[in-house]
Every structure is written in C-alpha cells, then in structure tokens.
Motif scaffolding. Structure first.
Motif, PDB file in Angstrom:
ATOM      1  N   SER A  22      15.710   0.759  -1.725  1.00  0.00           N
ATOM      2  CA  SER A  22      14.598   1.350  -0.984  1.00  0.00           C
ATOM      3  C   SER A  22      14.469   2.836  -1.266  1.00  0.00           C
ATOM      4  CB  SER A  22      14.789   1.131   0.526  1.00  0.00           C
ATOM      5  OG  SER A  22      15.882   1.901   0.998  1.00  0.00           O
ATOM      6  N   ALA A  23      15.225   3.335  -2.248  1.00  0.00           N
ATOM      7  CA  ALA A  23      15.160   4.753  -2.582  1.00  0.00           C
ATOM      8  C   ALA A  23      13.740   5.143  -2.959  1.00  0.00           C
ATOM      9  CB  ALA A  23      16.107   5.074  -3.734  1.00  0.00           C
ATOM     10  N   MET A  24      13.437   6.430  -2.811  1.00  0.00           N
ATOM     11  CA  MET A  24      12.086   6.935  -3.059  1.00  0.00           C
ATOM     12  C   MET A  24      11.541   6.490  -4.406  1.00  0.00           C
ATOM     13  SD  MET A  24       9.695   9.047  -1.865  1.00  0.00           S
ATOM     14  CE  MET A  24      10.392  10.335  -0.845  1.00  0.00           C
ATOM     15  N   ILE A  25      12.384   6.531  -5.438  1.00  0.00           N
ATOM     16  CA  ILE A  25      11.893   6.250  -6.780  1.00  0.00           C
ATOM     17  C   ILE A  25      12.518   4.970  -7.336  1.00  0.00           C
ATOM     18  CG2 ILE A  25      11.312   8.629  -7.348  1.00  0.00           C
ATOM     19  CD1 ILE A  25      14.026   8.871  -8.739  1.00  0.00           C
ATOM     20  N   ALA A  26      12.761   3.997  -6.474  1.00  0.00           N
ATOM     21  CA  ALA A  26      13.349   2.732  -6.902  1.00  0.00           C
ATOM     22  C   ALA A  26      12.488   2.057  -7.959  1.00  0.00           C
ATOM     23  CB  ALA A  26      13.523   1.799  -5.704  1.00  0.00           C
ATOM     24  N   PRO A 137       2.263   4.718  -6.624  1.00  0.00           N
ATOM     25  CA  PRO A 137       1.045   4.023  -6.181  1.00  0.00           C
ATOM     26  C   PRO A 137       1.378   2.698  -5.524  1.00  0.00           C
ATOM     27  CG  PRO A 137       1.369   3.669  -8.520  1.00  0.00           C
ATOM     28  CD  PRO A 137       2.454   4.619  -8.086  1.00  0.00           C
ATOM     29  N   GLY A 138       0.594   2.322  -4.517  1.00  0.00           N
ATOM     30  CA  GLY A 138       0.792   1.036  -3.868  1.00  0.00           C
ATOM     31  C   GLY A 138       2.169   0.919  -3.243  1.00  0.00           C
ATOM     32  N   LEU A 139       2.781  -0.239  -3.428  1.00  0.00           N
ATOM     33  CA  LEU A 139       4.097  -0.518  -2.857  1.00  0.00           C
ATOM     34  C   LEU A 139       5.160  -0.374  -3.944  1.00  0.00           C
ATOM     35  CD1 LEU A 139       5.621  -1.257  -0.331  1.00  0.00           C
ATOM     36  CD2 LEU A 139       5.082  -3.661  -0.735  1.00  0.00           C
ATOM     37  N   THR A 140       5.376   0.883  -4.388  1.00  0.00           N
ATOM     38  CA  THR A 140       6.420   1.169  -5.369  1.00  0.00           C
ATOM     39  C   THR A 140       7.498   2.083  -4.793  1.00  0.00           C
ATOM     40  OG1 THR A 140       4.974   2.885  -6.293  1.00  0.00           O
ATOM     41  CG2 THR A 140       5.048   0.787  -7.445  1.00  0.00           C
ATOM     42  N   THR A 141       7.479   2.280  -3.492  1.00  0.00           N
ATOM     43  CA  THR A 141       8.556   2.969  -2.793  1.00  0.00           C
ATOM     44  C   THR A 141       8.787   2.285  -1.454  1.00  0.00           C
ATOM     45  OG1 THR A 141       9.336   5.062  -1.832  1.00  0.00           O
ATOM     46  CG2 THR A 141       6.979   4.659  -1.776  1.00  0.00           C
ATOM     47  N   GLY A 142      10.010   2.328  -0.994  1.00  0.00           N
ATOM     48  CA  GLY A 142      10.326   1.738   0.292  1.00  0.00           C
ATOM     49  C   GLY A 142      10.299   2.719   1.438  1.00  0.00           C
ATOM     50  N   ALA A 306      -3.051  -9.416  -2.485  1.00  0.00           N
ATOM     51  CA  ALA A 306      -3.086  -7.968  -2.295  1.00  0.00           C
ATOM     52  C   ALA A 306      -2.290  -7.612  -1.050  1.00  0.00           C
ATOM     53  CB  ALA A 306      -4.529  -7.478  -2.158  1.00  0.00           C
ATOM     54  N   LEU A 307      -2.096  -6.328  -0.842  1.00  0.00           N
ATOM     55  CA  LEU A 307      -1.407  -5.867   0.358  1.00  0.00           C
ATOM     56  C   LEU A 307      -2.344  -5.993   1.555  1.00  0.00           C
ATOM     57  CD1 LEU A 307       0.264  -2.718  -1.219  1.00  0.00           C
ATOM     58  CD2 LEU A 307       1.395  -4.863  -0.596  1.00  0.00           C
ATOM     59  N   PRO A 308      -1.815  -6.226   2.736  1.00  0.00           N
ATOM     60  CA  PRO A 308      -2.662  -6.364   3.924  1.00  0.00           C
ATOM     61  C   PRO A 308      -3.250  -5.027   4.346  1.00  0.00           C
ATOM     62  CG  PRO A 308      -0.363  -6.389   4.568  1.00  0.00           C
ATOM     63  CD  PRO A 308      -0.378  -6.407   3.061  1.00  0.00           C
ATOM     64  N   ASP A 309      -4.299  -5.104   5.146  1.00  0.00           N
ATOM     65  CA  ASP A 309      -4.960  -3.906   5.675  1.00  0.00           C
ATOM     66  C   ASP A 309      -4.175  -3.396   6.890  1.00  0.00           C
ATOM     67  OD1 ASP A 309      -6.774  -1.922   6.347  1.00  0.00           O
ATOM     68  OD2 ASP A 309      -8.122  -3.299   7.406  1.00  0.00           O
ATOM     69  N   GLU A 310      -3.007  -2.839   6.604  1.00  0.00           N
ATOM     70  CA  GLU A 310      -2.145  -2.312   7.657  1.00  0.00           C
ATOM     71  C   GLU A 310      -1.148  -1.337   7.055  1.00  0.00           C
ATOM     72  OE1 GLU A 310       1.323  -5.579   8.249  1.00  0.00           O
ATOM     73  OE2 GLU A 310      -0.710  -6.397   8.491  1.00  0.00           O
ATOM     74  N   PHE A 311      -0.515  -0.534   7.906  1.00  0.00           N
ATOM     75  CA  PHE A 311       0.562   0.324   7.443  1.00  0.00           C
ATOM     76  C   PHE A 311       1.796  -0.542   7.241  1.00  0.00           C
ATOM     77  CE2 PHE A 311      -2.137   3.393   9.792  1.00  0.00           C
ATOM     78  CZ  PHE A 311      -2.414   4.239   8.727  1.00  0.00           C
ATOM     79  N   LEU A 312       2.472  -0.364   6.114  1.00  0.00           N
ATOM     80  CA  LEU A 312       3.555  -1.257   5.727  1.00  0.00           C
ATOM     81  C   LEU A 312       4.914  -0.760   6.214  1.00  0.00           C
ATOM     82  CD1 LEU A 312       2.446  -2.051   2.068  1.00  0.00           C
ATOM     83  CD2 LEU A 312       1.671  -3.072   4.221  1.00  0.00           C
ATOM     84  N   ASP A 313       5.869  -1.661   6.203  1.00  0.00           N
ATOM     85  CA  ASP A 313       7.224  -1.335   6.638  1.00  0.00           C
ATOM     86  C   ASP A 313       7.952  -0.523   5.568  1.00  0.00           C
ATOM     87  OD1 ASP A 313       6.833  -2.777   8.962  1.00  0.00           O
ATOM     88  OD2 ASP A 313       7.635  -4.635   8.103  1.00  0.00           O
ATOM     89  N   ALA A 314       9.042   0.094   5.982  1.00  0.00           N
ATOM     90  CA  ALA A 314       9.992   0.692   5.054  1.00  0.00           C
ATOM     91  C   ALA A 314      11.084  -0.328   4.762  1.00  0.00           C
ATOM     92  CB  ALA A 314      10.590   1.960   5.649  1.00  0.00           C
ATOM     93  N   GLY A 315      11.721  -0.192   3.598  1.00  0.00           N
ATOM     94  CA  GLY A 315      12.782  -1.130   3.257  1.00  0.00           C
ATOM     95  C   GLY A 315      12.988  -1.226   1.764  1.00  0.00           C
ATOM     96  N   LEU A 317      12.507  -2.613  -1.938  1.00  0.00           N
ATOM     97  CA  LEU A 317      11.299  -3.084  -2.615  1.00  0.00           C
ATOM     98  C   LEU A 317      11.246  -4.604  -2.786  1.00  0.00           C
ATOM     99  CD1 LEU A 317      10.424  -0.468  -5.386  1.00  0.00           C
ATOM    100  CD2 LEU A 317       9.204  -0.946  -3.256  1.00  0.00           C
ATOM    101  N   PRO A 318      12.313  -5.268  -3.235  1.00  0.00           N
ATOM    102  CA  PRO A 318      12.220  -6.734  -3.361  1.00  0.00           C
ATOM    103  C   PRO A 318      11.887  -7.415  -2.036  1.00  0.00           C
ATOM    104  CG  PRO A 318      14.137  -5.906  -4.539  1.00  0.00           C
ATOM    105  CD  PRO A 318      13.598  -4.758  -3.736  1.00  0.00           C
ATOM    106  N   THR A 319      12.470  -6.905  -0.955  1.00  0.00           N
ATOM    107  CA  THR A 319      12.184  -7.467   0.368  1.00  0.00           C
ATOM    108  C   THR A 319      10.723  -7.265   0.744  1.00  0.00           C
ATOM    109  OG1 THR A 319      14.447  -7.028   1.085  1.00  0.00           O
ATOM    110  CG2 THR A 319      12.811  -7.367   2.817  1.00  0.00           C
ATOM    111  N   LEU A 320      10.216  -6.051   0.499  1.00  0.00           N
ATOM    112  CA  LEU A 320       8.835  -5.739   0.861  1.00  0.00           C
ATOM    113  C   LEU A 320       7.844  -6.522   0.007  1.00  0.00           C
ATOM    114  CD1 LEU A 320       9.104  -1.873   1.387  1.00  0.00           C
ATOM    115  CD2 LEU A 320       9.056  -3.649   3.143  1.00  0.00           C
ATOM    116  N   HIS A 321       8.115  -6.655  -1.279  1.00  0.00           N
ATOM    117  CA  HIS A 321       7.211  -7.411  -2.145  1.00  0.00           C
ATOM    118  C   HIS A 321       7.147  -8.879  -1.729  1.00  0.00           C
ATOM    119  CE1 HIS A 321       6.493  -4.631  -5.833  1.00  0.00           C
ATOM    120  NE2 HIS A 321       6.558  -3.938  -4.720  1.00  0.00           N
ATOM    121  N   GLU A 322       8.272  -9.429  -1.320  1.00  0.00           N
ATOM    122  CA  GLU A 322       8.292 -10.800  -0.825  1.00  0.00           C
ATOM    123  C   GLU A 322       7.537 -10.893   0.501  1.00  0.00           C
ATOM    124  OE1 GLU A 322       9.217 -14.902  -0.601  1.00  0.00           O
ATOM    125  OE2 GLU A 322       9.390 -13.499  -2.291  1.00  0.00           O
ATOM    126  N   ARG A 323       7.782  -9.938   1.386  1.00  0.00           N
ATOM    127  CA  ARG A 323       7.158  -9.961   2.716  1.00  0.00           C
ATOM    128  C   ARG A 323       5.644  -9.878   2.636  1.00  0.00           C
ATOM    129  NH1 ARG A 323       9.744  -5.915   6.882  1.00  0.00           N
ATOM    130  NH2 ARG A 323      11.396  -7.444   6.497  1.00  0.00           N
TER     131      ARG A 323
END
Length: 340
Positions: A22-26, A137-142, A306-315, A317-323
């Motif tokens: 979940s590091a900034m630049i994972a 961009p997008g979901l490339t950081t946790g 696509a990503l949902p129209d909401e603010f996403l969780d932290a965590g 990246l593999p977990t977030l991409h699956e979620r």
C-alpha cells in the motif's frame, strides 16, 4: 514491557508487514512480470537529446514521477518549483511562451484539483505546448482519496484544447513522449512510473497519438480499454478463453481526442461490449464510448468495468483492485455473468 503491550506491538508489526504494497508508489506489476524501469524518465532524456527545446519541471516530486532521471541528465534544463503546483504550471506556460517545450510533473490529484484554473487559462486557452505529467492516476496508490486521482479524466475532459493520454505500459509511454513533445497544444499524460509492466511489445503495436488499436480479435466479446486496464483486459481475455469465450481487445490510449471511428467499427456488432478503465465510472472512458455510441445512433449496450462513484479506501493495491472490480478475476466473473 507488559504482555498486552508486547502483543499490541507484534500485532502492529504484523499489520505493517501485510500492508507493504500500500506504499505511495507501489507497483501494480504482477510478480515475475516483465517490466521496464522508469520508462518516462528515460524517454524524456532521449527526446531531450534530440530536441534542445525540451525542459523539465516538477513540484517537489522529481523522484516520484521519474523526472529525477531527466534532472540528472540535464540539470541546466530542469526546474524544481517546490510544493507549489500553481506556480509549476504558471512557470511552464511562461517557458512555452518563449518557444521551449516543458514537461511538468506532479501527482494527478494536485494537477487536476489544485491547479485547474492555471492549467485552463495559462496553458489551454492560449493553446501552449505544455505537457502535464500526472503521477498516481486512478487506483495506483493505496494512500486513499487524498492521492487517488479517480476523477482526473472527468475533470480534464471538459477543458478545450487539452489532449489526454492514458498509457497501458512502458511501450506506450516510451513512444508517446516524443509525440507529445511534437504535438501542438497542451497534453495530459497519466503517468505510470517506477517498474512499469511491458505488455504491448507482444502485439505488433505502435502508439499513435489520437488512435485506438485492435490488439486481438474475438467473436463473443469486445473489450475497449485504456491505461493499465488494457493489460488486465488482455489477461482476462486469455482467462476467458478457458471458458470458451472469444474476446477481442481494443486499446484506446488517447481519451481526447477520441478515436470513435476505430472503436465504433468494433462495437457495431452483436458482441457483448465492455469498457475497462482505471478511473471513476463517471466522466472517463465509459462515458466517452457511450457518448460516441449514442451520437452515432448505434443503440448498443455498453457494460462498464470502472471504479465506483465514491471515495475509495486505503490499503494494499491487490486488495483494492479486487474490492473495486479491477482484478482479472473480477473482470472474468462480470463477463461470464453478463453472458449468462
């Protein structure tokens, strides 16, 4: 140390070890996947060797946008503007006015949210050749909503004169940089940095600014994808083949101006149409494609990944991409459900 304190310490240590990705630049690269190190930085150096007008700027994020490679190669052509994104783009506009070709890097969230007015009136309105390079961009950081640019394309698509590029991999980035430098007017590049997967070299592909490309054919489903989701689209197509589902993949790295002709030619069939993007379902590739379909009168249903129209969780990246549905497994499941 008490037993309770020791237990808490062990639990925290265990949690930290689980969250390394979940590091900034994972990196979003798969384990063992072929990658290229800092393709943007090296491509910019190569372009600058051929064109002395190219200069680089950043807002205290050189290391985290691969701009530090350019800074080391051309220290006299590099400008560190500090943590001041509005100043960054104002200065880039001034440099462009003198005939230079600036590449200005920061995180996508800071470019889109903090400096929009400066980009719009200092750069886009006079149609200057300033190249905006947006990291994470997008979901490339946790790191959560403060750094997840899930709506950057939605913000920028309404800006006149601005070209938007969402590259898939190192091949796209390396080939895009010189074309962005040579293009009139401002551009926005959704930067993939660090160890970036190399995917498109296996598909007889070349990046052409403003063009979509058919990477593989298929009789049952057609994927239209951009960014890192083209990598996932290709992986999902292979996985779906095991289910006897034949999938075509169309890569659309230029979101604006959009290559509607190529995409609509692929969508004007009875195949299931699916868009895949690392961006909110609002205002990105899905709505770009849907608009083109409606305008052309095709009457075609398009299914978004696509990503949902909401603010996403932290965590991680593999977990977030699956979620949030960006993993290969989630894509395959969605397609199979649509096919019934």
């Amino acid at each position: 140390m008490s037993t309770v304190t020791a237990s808490k310490g062990a639990a925290l240590k265990g949690a930290a070890s689980k969250l390394k990705t979940s590091a900034m630049i994972a990196s979003f690269a798969d384990p063992g996947q072929k990658t290229s190190s800092a393709p943007f930085g090296h491509a910019l150096v190569k372009a600058a060797e051929a064109d002395p007008r190219i200069v680089g700027l950043t807002a205290d994020l050189g290391k985290y946008t691969d701009m530090h490679i350019f800074a080391k190669a051309f220290p006299e052509r590099f400008f560190q503007m500090g943590m001041a994104e509005q100043l960054l783009f104002g200065a880039a506009a001034g440099l462009a006015e003198t005939g230079l070709i600036p590449f200005a890097s920061t995180y996508s969230v800071f470019a889109a949210r903090r400096a929009y007015d400066f980009l719009c009136l200092d750069i886009a309105e006079p149609n200057l050749n300033v190249n905006i390079v947006g990291g994470l961009p997008g979901l490339t950081t946790g790191y959560g909503p403060s750094h997840q640019a899930t709506e950057d394309m939605a913000i920028f698509r309404g800006m006149p004169n601005l070209t938007i590029v969402d590259p898939c991999d190192s091949v796209d980035i390396e080939q895009a940089v010189p074309q962005l430098a040579a293009s009139d007017g401002p551009t926005y590049l959704r930067l993939l940095r660090g160890n970036v997967p190399t995917v498109l070299d296996e598909y007889d592909y070349t990046f052409e600014l403003g063009k979509a490309k058919v990477l593989r054919g298929g009789n049952d489903v057609v994927f239209v994808s951009s960014g890192l989701m083209t990598m996932r689209a290709l992986q999902a197509a292979e996985a779906l083949a095991a289910h006897k589902v034949d999938v075509a993949v169309v890569h659309a790295p230029t979101i604006k101006p959009f290559d509607a002709a190529t995409v609509l030619a692929e969508l004007n069939t009875d195949r299931l149409a699916v868009t895949l993007e690392n961006h909110s379902v609002v205002g990105g590739l899905f709505e770009t494609v849907a608009s083109a379909v409606v305008t052309a009168g095709l009457g075609k249903r398009v299914v978004p990944v696509a990503l949902p129209d909401e603010f996403l969780d932290a965590g991680a990246l593999p977990t977030l991409h699956e979620r949030y549905g960006l993993s290969v497994q989630r894509i395959v499941a969605k397609v199979l459900a649509e096919l019934g």
